[in-house]
Design a protein around this motif. Structure first.
Motif, mmCIF file in Angstrom:
data_model
loop_
_atom_site.group_PDB
_atom_site.id
_atom_site.type_symbol
_atom_site.label_atom_id
_atom_site.label_comp_id
_atom_site.label_asym_id
_atom_site.label_seq_id
_atom_site.Cartn_x
_atom_site.Cartn_y
_atom_site.Cartn_z
ATOM 1 N N LYS A 141 0.833 -1.201 0.000
ATOM 2 C CA LYS A 141 0.000 0.000 0.000
ATOM 3 C C LYS A 141 0.874 1.260 0.000
ATOM 4 C CE LYS A 141 -3.469 2.424 2.672
ATOM 5 N NZ LYS A 141 -2.646 3.628 2.764
ATOM 6 N N VAL A 142 0.657 2.107 -0.981
ATOM 7 C CA VAL A 142 1.421 3.348 -1.051
ATOM 8 C C VAL A 142 0.771 4.394 -0.160
ATOM 9 C CG1 VAL A 142 2.203 5.198 -2.558
ATOM 10 C CG2 VAL A 142 2.171 2.842 -3.401
ATOM 11 N N ALA A 143 1.564 5.011 0.738
ATOM 12 C CA ALA A 143 1.008 6.005 1.649
ATOM 13 C C ALA A 143 1.368 7.420 1.221
ATOM 14 C CB ALA A 143 1.492 5.748 3.078
ATOM 15 N N LEU A 144 2.536 7.575 0.604
ATOM 16 C CA LEU A 144 2.944 8.885 0.107
ATOM 17 C C LEU A 144 3.672 8.697 -1.212
ATOM 18 C CD1 LEU A 144 4.422 10.693 3.252
ATOM 19 C CD2 LEU A 144 2.298 11.249 2.072
ATOM 20 N N ARG A 145 3.395 9.597 -2.170
ATOM 21 C CA ARG A 145 3.982 9.450 -3.500
ATOM 22 C C ARG A 145 4.713 10.738 -3.865
ATOM 23 N NH1 ARG A 145 1.036 5.463 -6.519
ATOM 24 N NH2 ARG A 145 -0.835 6.103 -5.421
ATOM 25 N N GLN A 146 6.019 10.657 -3.931
ATOM 26 C CA GLN A 146 6.833 11.739 -4.510
ATOM 27 C C GLN A 146 6.485 13.118 -3.936
ATOM 28 O OE1 GLN A 146 9.275 11.462 -7.076
ATOM 29 N NE2 GLN A 146 9.201 9.270 -6.631
ATOM 30 N N ILE A 147 6.621 13.242 -2.613
ATOM 31 C CA ILE A 147 6.281 14.527 -1.992
ATOM 32 C C ILE A 147 7.504 15.433 -1.954
ATOM 33 C CG2 ILE A 147 5.392 15.631 0.102
ATOM 34 C CD1 ILE A 147 3.380 13.713 -1.080
ATOM 35 N N SER A 148 7.357 16.671 -2.413
ATOM 36 C CA SER A 148 8.440 17.649 -2.295
ATOM 37 C C SER A 148 7.886 18.951 -1.747
ATOM 38 C CB SER A 148 9.098 17.899 -3.659
ATOM 39 O OG SER A 148 9.687 16.718 -4.128
ATOM 40 N N ILE A 149 8.340 19.332 -0.560
ATOM 41 C CA ILE A 149 7.898 20.582 0.071
ATOM 42 C C ILE A 149 9.105 21.210 0.765
ATOM 43 C CG2 ILE A 149 6.315 21.669 1.732
ATOM 44 C CD1 ILE A 149 4.575 19.171 1.609
ATOM 45 N N GLN A 150 9.219 22.518 0.731
ATOM 46 C CA GLN A 150 10.241 23.204 1.530
ATOM 47 C C GLN A 150 9.563 24.063 2.596
ATOM 48 O OE1 GLN A 150 11.068 24.501 -2.134
ATOM 49 N NE2 GLN A 150 11.613 22.344 -2.450
ATOM 50 N N VAL A 151 10.041 23.930 3.822
ATOM 51 C CA VAL A 151 9.470 24.714 4.913
ATOM 52 C C VAL A 151 10.539 25.677 5.434
ATOM 53 C CG1 VAL A 151 8.178 24.607 7.059
ATOM 54 C CG2 VAL A 151 8.213 22.616 5.546
ATOM 55 N N PRO A 152 10.368 26.987 5.215
ATOM 56 C CA PRO A 152 11.360 27.944 5.722
ATOM 57 C C PRO A 152 11.349 27.991 7.242
ATOM 58 C CG PRO A 152 9.912 28.943 4.080
ATOM 59 C CD PRO A 152 9.305 27.642 4.454
ATOM 60 N N LYS A 153 12.456 28.441 7.812
ATOM 61 C CA LYS A 153 12.579 28.523 9.267
ATOM 62 C C LYS A 153 11.545 29.500 9.831
ATOM 63 C CE LYS A 153 16.478 28.977 12.508
ATOM 64 N NZ LYS A 153 16.281 27.772 13.263
ATOM 65 N N ASN A 154 11.050 29.176 11.023
ATOM 66 C CA ASN A 154 10.099 30.017 11.749
ATOM 67 C C ASN A 154 8.828 30.345 10.961
ATOM 68 O OD1 ASN A 154 12.222 29.932 13.436
ATOM 69 N ND2 ASN A 154 12.531 32.124 13.602
ATOM 70 N N THR A 155 8.337 29.361 10.231
ATOM 71 C CA THR A 155 7.043 29.529 9.594
ATOM 72 C C THR A 155 6.147 28.371 10.015
ATOM 73 O OG1 THR A 155 7.671 28.237 7.659
ATOM 74 C CG2 THR A 155 8.058 30.608 7.550
ATOM 75 N N VAL A 156 4.880 28.495 9.669
ATOM 76 C CA VAL A 156 3.945 27.406 9.951
ATOM 77 C C VAL A 156 3.526 26.795 8.617
ATOM 78 C CG1 VAL A 156 1.689 26.791 10.875
ATOM 79 C CG2 VAL A 156 3.063 28.549 12.010
ATOM 80 N N LEU A 157 3.728 25.474 8.500
ATOM 81 C CA LEU A 157 3.219 24.773 7.330
ATOM 82 C C LEU A 157 1.945 24.061 7.737
ATOM 83 C CD1 LEU A 157 3.520 23.619 4.403
ATOM 84 C CD2 LEU A 157 4.614 21.641 5.466
ATOM 85 N N GLY A 158 0.846 24.423 7.097
ATOM 86 C CA GLY A 158 -0.396 23.715 7.376
ATOM 87 C C GLY A 158 -0.556 22.589 6.369
ATOM 88 N N ILE A 159 -0.818 21.384 6.866
ATOM 89 C CA ILE A 159 -1.057 20.265 5.951
ATOM 90 C C ILE A 159 -2.514 19.854 6.091
ATOM 91 C CG2 ILE A 159 -0.409 17.914 5.342
ATOM 92 C CD1 ILE A 159 2.297 18.429 6.556
ATOM 93 N N VAL A 160 -3.246 19.930 4.988
ATOM 94 C CA VAL A 160 -4.648 19.546 5.032
ATOM 95 C C VAL A 160 -4.885 18.442 4.020
ATOM 96 C CG1 VAL A 160 -5.460 21.807 5.800
ATOM 97 C CG2 VAL A 160 -5.287 21.303 3.354
ATOM 98 N N GLY A 161 -5.979 17.758 4.201
ATOM 99 C CA GLY A 161 -6.328 16.697 3.260
ATOM 100 C C GLY A 161 -7.254 15.721 3.926
#
Lengths: 276, 304
Positions: free
Chosen positions: A43-63
């Motif tokens: 079972k594939v759970a994640l496929r080819q994810i590319s994200i950059q998170v800069p320092k001292n920021t908030v990354l919201g992940i929704v889905g």
């Protein structure tokens, strides 16, 4: 929930986000996923994810459910290792260091605060719950521990409720209190990355707002990854928003752009609550 | 019956049948439980009635004389004490640590399952087979001779699966999400075991250890072939009387002593046989109640 509180935090979030993204965009990302794929057996759970998170920021992940949000968090502190069938490919870099091949996972996990949706009070006193991680790395001075415990419990908006009964068992607190205790524990080592997976699931809206305010302040000191089912929470807090669907990263970008000018139609529909 | 048939609110034939079946089931299961309890009460009662007359401080404190026909049971009593203590010193660390490995560290693979099957099978081996194994392995091959040490080792092998299994169960009762919460904070597996898992399972582990003591104290076959003597002249002077056996010596033990005086000593007074049985029985009941007390304590102190 009272509307004025919400609007004010939206304004706050937007204000902070535009300021910090512009000043940090130039730096190399604090956390970077590059072509990250995870599968559990067939079972594939994640496929080819590319994200950059800069320092001292908030990354919201929704889905929607089962889209791989929690799996993504587990790759950051390598708790994915405990799932024997999991296979990880690609790269996760923390401040330039490759996480997936890191030898000292204990040191890694101490740099990353992790709050999972199920509240877990350890069978220790409230005080010892928060002092647990500092003690394990050799912090034993009473004054120092007292300071850590009070600071973390204040940051997780639990202090006022438990300050007179710090010697009570953490497991005897209510569900919402235990969740804030979990948050306090995650903050106890002053992590550089704080991962929150549905942290507000058992917490009342008023307290949630207070915690969100604290998190916006904590952003000065740490980078926050926020997995949430509440798209409005992502809108209030996140600098960047990533939308996962069916194990794939549909798109990610700055908060304002994601909510107002999404590149893909499905993103707009999900963020506006028309599909889920 | 007649009035019920006329009552429109009375039970239908189907309901009456159901009730009758329920009553029969209740009676049958009750009788079966009594079939378990009554013989036990009868045995304990008989031993008390027949053996009570010889019980006195002197009976407990004097060594057996004349092949066991006279005197008391001090030698066998202290022998059983040293035997179970030695057995415990050997089996408790091995069993508890093996249980910790199997529950906390071992990957879920074929090798682990093979170990668990071995443990379960070991528990099913009859004690006389353990006795023969002890005779071959410890007494002969390892040159221990018939001795306290060889007997204790044999009992240790016999009781090992009990301790491993009870330790595993006690550890498995601590929810996994406590462990995961600790790992998320960067605690190592051992730190997690030491600070969270063990403190919350120690009562369960102790209960298993104590039950092993009571089993070791009551066994005859394994020690008969590996070191327990039928009769020994024992020292009567003071310090030696408290520690009459060394690890390399043969020794007396209560279960063995009872076995000998009940069958092999001619003209043995009946009340002395029952007296020894009573002391052995009380000893084991005492140890078992200790285990029960700890278990009750455990339930009351439940921390989640």
């Amino acid at each position: 929930m009272n509307t004025p509180a919400i609007t004010s935090s939206i304004l706050l979030a937007d204000g902070v986000s535009s300021a910090s993204t512009s000043s940090h965009q130039m730096n190399s990302p604090h956390l970077e996923f590059k072509n990250l794929s995870v599968s559990y057996g067939p079972k594939v759970a994640l496929r080819q994810i590319s994200i950059q998170v800069p320092k001292n920021t908030v990354l919201g992940i929704v889905g929607p459910a089962n889209s791989g949000k929690s799996t993504l968090l587990k790759t950051i502190n390598r708790t994915i290792d405990f799932i024997s069938t999991a296979r990880v490919e690609g790269s996760v870099a923390l401040a330039g260091e490759e996480v997936t091949t890191m030898k000292n996972v204990y040191a890694l996990r101490r740099r990353i605060g992790m709050v999972f949706p199920l509240p877990v009070g350890l069978p220790l006193t409230v005080y010892e719950n928060v002092a647990f991680a500092p003690r394990r790395i050799g912090v034993h001075g009473k004054a120092e521990l007292d300071e850590i415990v009070e600071r973390c419990l204040r940051d997780s908006v639990l202090w006022d409720e438990v300050k007179d009964r710090l010697d009570m068992l953490g497991t005897k607190l209510s569900g919402g209190q235990q969740q804030r205790l979990t948050l306090a524990r995650a903050l106890s080592l002053s992590p550089e990355i704080l991962c929150l997976d549905e942290f507000s699931i058992a917490i009342d809206p008023v307290t949630t707002m207070k915690i969100e305010d604290v998190l916006m302040q904590l952003k000065e000191k740490m980078t926050i990854i926020l997995v949430t089912n509440l798209t409005q929470q992502a809108r209030r807090m996140a600098d960047h928003v990533a939308f996962l669907n069916d194990s794939e990263l549909v798109e990610w970008g700055e908060n304002e752009a994601m909510f107002n000018r999404p590149k893909k139609e499905i993103t707009g529909r999900y963020l506006n609550g028309e599909f889920g | 019956m007649h009035s019920q048939a006329q009552n429109p609110f009375g039970p239908t034939p189907y309901e009456r049948k159901k009730e009758r079946a329920s009553l029969i089931a209740k009676v049958v299961t009750f009788v079966m439980s009594m079939a378990l309890v009554i013989p036990m009460l009868l045995i304990i009662g008989l031993i008390f009635v027949k053996g009570w007359s010889v019980i006195s401080v002197d009976y407990l404190w004097e060594n057996p004389r004349g092949g066991g026909i006279a005197g008391g049971i001090w030698g066998p009593l202290i022998g059983t004490f040293f035997l179970t203590l030695t057995c415990l010193v050997i089996v408790a660390p091995v069993g508890v640590l093996a249980g910790i490995y199997l529950n906390e560290y071992a990957p879920d693979n074929r090798a682990t399952r093979a170990i668990m099957i071995a443990v379960t099978s070991l528990a099913g081996v009859p004690s006389i087979v353990h006795a023969l194994f002890g005779l071959g392995a410890f007494v002969v091959a390892m040159h221990m001779g018939k001795s306290l040490l060889a007997a204790a080792c044999t009992l240790a092998v016999m009781t090992l699966p009990v301790i491993i299994t009870s330790t595993r169960e006690a550890l498995a009762a601590v929810p996994r999400n406590f462990r995961e919460a600790c790992w998320n904070l960067g605690a190592s597996k051992w730190q997690t075991i030491r600070t969270i898992v063990l403190p919350n399972s120690i009562s369960g582990i102790l209960t298993g250890v104590i039950l092993v003591v009571s089993r070791a104290a009551g066994e005859t076959a394994p020690i008969m072939l590996t070191g327990a003597a039928a009769y020994l002249p024992l020292p009567e002077n003071m310090p030696d009387k408290l520690m009459p056996y060394y690890l390399g010596d043969q020794f007396l033990a209560l279960a063995m002593h009872l076995n000998v005086i009940a069958r092999d000593v001619p003209n043995m007074p009946t009340e002395m046989k029952f007296g020894s049985a009573l002391v052995l029985l009380c000893l084991i009941l005492l140890i078992n109640s200790l285990a029960i007390i700890i278990r009750v304590q455990l339930r009351r102190r439940k921390r989640w």
